[in-house]
Scaffold this motif. Structure first.
Motif, PDB file in Angstrom:
ATOM      1  N   ASN A 132       0.812  -1.204   0.000  1.00  0.00           N
ATOM      2  CA  ASN A 132       0.000   0.000   0.000  1.00  0.00           C
ATOM      3  C   ASN A 132       0.851   1.262   0.000  1.00  0.00           C
ATOM      4  OD1 ASN A 132      -2.500  -1.155  -0.184  1.00  0.00           O
ATOM      5  ND2 ASN A 132      -2.821  -1.247   2.025  1.00  0.00           N
ATOM      6  N   GLY A 133       2.051   1.207   0.559  1.00  0.00           N
ATOM      7  CA  GLY A 133       2.953   2.358   0.497  1.00  0.00           C
ATOM      8  C   GLY A 133       3.323   2.692  -0.931  1.00  0.00           C
ATOM      9  N   ASP A 134       3.528   1.675  -1.751  1.00  0.00           N
ATOM     10  CA  ASP A 134       3.842   1.924  -3.153  1.00  0.00           C
ATOM     11  C   ASP A 134       2.618   2.421  -3.914  1.00  0.00           C
ATOM     12  OD1 ASP A 134       6.625   1.246  -3.284  1.00  0.00           O
ATOM     13  OD2 ASP A 134       5.990  -0.801  -2.851  1.00  0.00           O
ATOM     14  N   LYS A 135       1.451   1.890  -3.586  1.00  0.00           N
ATOM     15  CA  LYS A 135       0.224   2.381  -4.232  1.00  0.00           C
ATOM     16  C   LYS A 135       0.002   3.853  -3.900  1.00  0.00           C
ATOM     17  CE  LYS A 135      -2.067  -2.114  -4.168  1.00  0.00           C
ATOM     18  NZ  LYS A 135      -3.151  -2.907  -3.566  1.00  0.00           N
ATOM     19  N   ILE A 159       3.483  20.930   0.248  1.00  0.00           N
ATOM     20  CA  ILE A 159       2.543  19.879   0.664  1.00  0.00           C
ATOM     21  C   ILE A 159       2.898  18.552  -0.003  1.00  0.00           C
ATOM     22  CG2 ILE A 159       0.142  19.108   0.491  1.00  0.00           C
ATOM     23  CD1 ILE A 159      -0.641  22.072   0.987  1.00  0.00           C
ATOM     24  N   PHE A 160       3.115  18.570  -1.318  1.00  0.00           N
ATOM     25  CA  PHE A 160       3.487  17.338  -2.015  1.00  0.00           C
ATOM     26  C   PHE A 160       4.790  16.771  -1.461  1.00  0.00           C
ATOM     27  CE2 PHE A 160       0.906  18.577  -5.933  1.00  0.00           C
ATOM     28  CZ  PHE A 160      -0.072  17.645  -5.677  1.00  0.00           C
ATOM     29  N   PHE A 161       5.763  17.632  -1.229  1.00  0.00           N
ATOM     30  CA  PHE A 161       7.060  17.160  -0.740  1.00  0.00           C
ATOM     31  C   PHE A 161       6.923  16.533   0.648  1.00  0.00           C
ATOM     32  CE2 PHE A 161      11.539  17.582   0.602  1.00  0.00           C
ATOM     33  CZ  PHE A 161      12.128  16.950  -0.482  1.00  0.00           C
ATOM     34  N   VAL A 162       6.129  17.171   1.508  1.00  0.00           N
ATOM     35  CA  VAL A 162       5.919  16.631   2.859  1.00  0.00           C
ATOM     36  C   VAL A 162       5.179  15.297   2.806  1.00  0.00           C
ATOM     37  CG1 VAL A 162       4.606  17.064   4.987  1.00  0.00           C
ATOM     38  CG2 VAL A 162       6.080  18.839   4.061  1.00  0.00           C
ATOM     39  N   THR A 218       6.403   8.802   2.383  1.00  0.00           N
ATOM     40  CA  THR A 218       5.942   7.670   1.568  1.00  0.00           C
ATOM     41  C   THR A 218       7.130   6.941   0.967  1.00  0.00           C
ATOM     42  OG1 THR A 218       3.922   8.902   1.066  1.00  0.00           O
ATOM     43  CG2 THR A 218       4.404   7.008  -0.324  1.00  0.00           C
ATOM     44  N   VAL A 219       8.113   7.678   0.476  1.00  0.00           N
ATOM     45  CA  VAL A 219       9.322   7.061  -0.085  1.00  0.00           C
ATOM     46  C   VAL A 219      10.095   6.332   1.004  1.00  0.00           C
ATOM     47  CG1 VAL A 219      11.580   7.576  -1.108  1.00  0.00           C
ATOM     48  CG2 VAL A 219       9.516   8.606  -2.066  1.00  0.00           C
TER      49      VAL A 219
END
Length: 137
Positions: free
Chosen positions: A17-20, A59-62, A67-68
């Protein structure tokens, strides 16, 4: 033995799910950049859009960094996975740092490249974990 297989499959789904999530976030980044590049001519008409756009990169970076990190902790740690995930995160970070009204296409181009690297890395990681999960069952 049949009661163990569903448990392993469920664990594998949770791991992947982390990759999804990473694929979804990176795709959202790419859509944002494509939309922004197409709508740049309309920005002077919408003063609020400049302030909203200024917050999208942080926001996207945070959202992307944890997630990565999560995906890398659950990955097989192969270079095929690590290289695109780390380099994609760095490229998206550079796009955020170089963000500015005088370089919209550089920012959009870098973010698209970073997003594609992230999607690619998450996809490879997802496929490798899926294969490992199938072997374990």
């Amino acid at each position: 033995m049949s009661s163990i297989a569903p448990l392993q499959q469920h664990r594998g789904d949770r791991i992947m799910n982390g990759d999804k999530l990473g694929i979804m976030l990176s795709g959202l980044c790419a859509v944002h950049c494509l939309f922004f590049s197409a709508a740049i001519a309309l920005l002077p008409l919408l003063p609020v859009s400049a302030s909203v756009h200024a917050w999208t990169h942080p926001i996207f970076f945070v959202l992307i960094v944890p997630t990565v990190i999560y995906a890398l902790r659950k990955s097989t740690a192969s270079l095929r996975v690590v290289l695109p995930l780390v380099s994609g995160t760095i490229v998206v970070g550079i796009a955020w740092i170089w963000h500015g009204p005088d370089r919209p296409f550089l920012e959009a181009g870098l973010t698209l490249v970073g997003s594609m690297l992230l999607i690619w890395g998450h996809w490879i990681n997802y496929r490798e974990l899926l294969a490992l999960n199938r072997q374990a069952c």
